[in-house]
Design an enzyme around this catalytic site. Structure first.
Site, PDB file in Angstrom:
ATOM      1  N   MET A  78       0.839  -1.429  -0.058  1.00 48.26           N
ATOM      2  CA  MET A  78       0.011  -0.207  -0.115  1.00 48.26           C
ATOM      3  C   MET A  78       0.387   1.494   0.052  1.00 48.26           C
ATOM      4  SD  MET A  78      -2.485  -1.371   2.572  1.00 48.26           S
ATOM      5  CE  MET A  78      -3.951   0.469   2.225  1.00 48.26           C
ATOM      6  N   HIS A  79      -0.032   2.344   0.177  1.00 47.85           N
ATOM      7  CA  HIS A  79       0.872   3.413   0.104  1.00 47.85           C
ATOM      8  C   HIS A  79       1.663   4.291  -1.225  1.00 47.85           C
ATOM      9  CE1 HIS A  79      -1.257   2.967   3.667  1.00 47.85           C
ATOM     10  NE2 HIS A  79      -0.325   2.358   4.142  1.00 47.85           N
ATOM     11  N   ASP A 237      -2.127  -5.036   1.035  1.00 51.85           N
ATOM     12  CA  ASP A 237      -2.208  -6.116   0.928  1.00 51.85           C
ATOM     13  C   ASP A 237      -2.809  -6.636   1.913  1.00 51.85           C
ATOM     14  OD1 ASP A 237      -1.034  -4.637   2.694  1.00 51.85           O
ATOM     15  OD2 ASP A 237       1.419  -5.103   1.493  1.00 51.85           O
TER      16      ASP A 237
END
Length: 487
Positions: A78-79, A237
């Site tokens: 992520m991110h 995830d």
């Protein structure tokens, strides 16, 4: 029919082939490099993800009837900030979730824009790992690159874009950008203005199980799959791992011991803790979840084993650890700074309490316990909200250690249910694809049908008492040393 689940991780992409009954037919993993140019930085080349994914799909489906592959679901780290120019080329390497360079931008967002405003706009406050601070860092430090941006996306969405041509994301992954209004599942105009960007640069938002496209003809030909293969929006995830462990519906819990560590609590209703210490995100099942995230979990043990001990046999190093709850050595698991609940990009890992009697086993045990204590920090915040799970699923590479699972159970006072298949995000991605292709009517039904528990580890009263005393000492260490790292 067959379904492919993809887990786009930090060190490798893992691909899984599942049939409609949940039977795993094959698993393939392909590694790629991670660039650590400076302390606290972490970058990767998006095309490495793409090349290794195509390579993995070919290997995964070799020997199987490829015409039976109906869908693909992607779970991913992520991110991360992926930026493309007008020719759809990466402007720079992706800045990853565990990159801490945006500390100043994070402080600006939290202290100048204000945590209360951020929480109102997005249901969260700023963490250095989130995407919005990275955009502000790029705007300030790489203005020429920033001016070239035509598309902004997350790592797994880059894969979906390359596979299908669809510029899309899903609600769970978009929640972690600090750019989405989580309650209303849409982009936040306020946050886009703050970052100096416009909605045209962003993908359309979908539920995780929604079909967003089919394989491009040239991609289908390259990997030998039918052009009719559907690709669903997928999930971040942790949300994908939660689906893969059956952590859907209200009040269920999952602990992930991957490169990062998370405690994930699903909820039917939207909620935010008072200090935004936990992340309040949309879930892949169409609802919501709370999540506490440590930046370093299984990566702590990998660092300790590979870089310090130079020992390849992880199990052998744990064989002689038997004094649970009696270790005098403490370890703070902050190799890359920390997110939940401290939100401190400056702090780093620390051993404390060594003496002439300290052994190799004591140090290894301290690493495992330190991660468990860090996860409990987030659990305590959930309890303050009245959320008190009695049991949890567990997944991730660290979950292969029986000793670590025992430590987790007794430190956190939770029954730990071990799924038959501990494939986490890859399995969750395949399950989302099965839902999108109509194999199951919804994510909850798929989880109920496909996720089975192989066994349960229960906390032992004597050990939980010992660990209660150890945890009370552990949680005093960070407040005592945090200012040292800032200086």
């Amino acid at each position: 029919m067959l379904y492919i689940g993809i887990d786009l991780g930090t060190s490798a992409v893992k691909l899984l082939l599942m049939d409609g009954n949940g039977s795993i037919k094959n698993i393939v993993s392909k590694t790629y490099p991670l660039s650590l140019l400076h302390a606290g930085w972490a970058e990767q080349e998006p095309d490495d993800w793409y090349d290794k994914t195509l390579e993995g799909i070919c290997e995964l489906t070799g020997g199987y009837e490829r015409t039976q592959v109906a869908g693909i679901g992607i779970g991913g780290q992520m991110h991360g900030l992926v930026t493309l120019d007008e020719r759809d080329c990466s402007i720079r390497p992706a800045i990853l979730w565990n990159d801490g360079r945006s500390a100043e931008e994070t402080e600006y967002l939290n202290n100048t824009v204000g945590k209360q405003n951020l929480s109102q706009y997005t249901a969260n406050i700023a963490f250095a790992g989130f995407t919005a601070p990275k955009i502000l860092w790029m705007k300030k430090n790489e203005p020429d690159n920033f001016a070239r941006i035509k598309k902004i996306m997350l790592p797994k969405d880059y894969l979906a874009y390359k596979l299908t041509g669809s510029f899309v994301t899903d609600v769970s992954d978009a929640s972690g950008m600090l750019l989405m209004d989580v309650r209303n599942r849409c982009w936040s105009d306020k946050m886009l203005d703050i970052c100096g960007i416009n909605e045209g640069m962003f993908p359309t938002i979908h539920e995780s199980y929604e079909v967003v496209g089919q394989l491009r003809p040239q991609i289908a030909g390259k990997v030998g799959l039918p052009r009719t293969v559907k690709v669903v929006a997928g999930a971040g995830d942790n949300a994908a791992a939660a689906v893969g462990t059956g952590t859907v519906g209200g009040g269920r819990c999952n602990i992930s011991l991957g490169t990062s560590g998370t405690i994930f609590i699903s909820s039917d209703d939207f909620c935010v803790d008072k200090y935004n210490s936990l992340h309040s995100f949309a879930h892949a099942d169409g609802k919501y979840h709370l999540m506490g995230c440590m930046l370093s979990a299984a990566s702590c043990n990998k660092w300790w084993m590979d870089e310090i001990l130079k020992a390849g046999d992880y199990s052998a190093e744990q064989e002689n650890i038997c004094r649970l709850g009696e270790n005098d050595v403490f370890y703070l698991p902050y190799l890359m700074g920390e997110r939940s609940p401290h939100n401190d990009p400056y702090v780093r890992a620390l051993f404390m309490g060594m003496s002439m009697n300290t052994t190799r086993e004591d140090m290894t045990q301290a690493v495992l316990e330190g991660v468990a204590f860090g996860l409990r920090d987030s659990l305590e915040i959930a309890k303050n909200l009245g959320i008190c799970p009695e049991r949890t699923k567990i997944c991730g590479g660290g979950a292969k250690s029986d000793l670590w699972k025992r430590i987790i159970s007794n430190v956190m006072k939770l029954k730990v249910d071990v799924p038959e298949n501990e494939e986490g995000p890859a399995l969750g991605g395949a399950m989302l694809a099965a839902v999108g292709c109509g194999e199951y009517p919804d994510v909850n039904t798929a989880a109920d049908k496909l996720v089975k528990v192989a066994g349960t580890i229960e906390p032992v009263a004597e050990l939980t008492e010992k660990y209660e005393e150890k945890y009370s000492r552990f949680k005093e260490i960070y407040p005592a040393i945090k200012d040292l790292y800032k200086r």
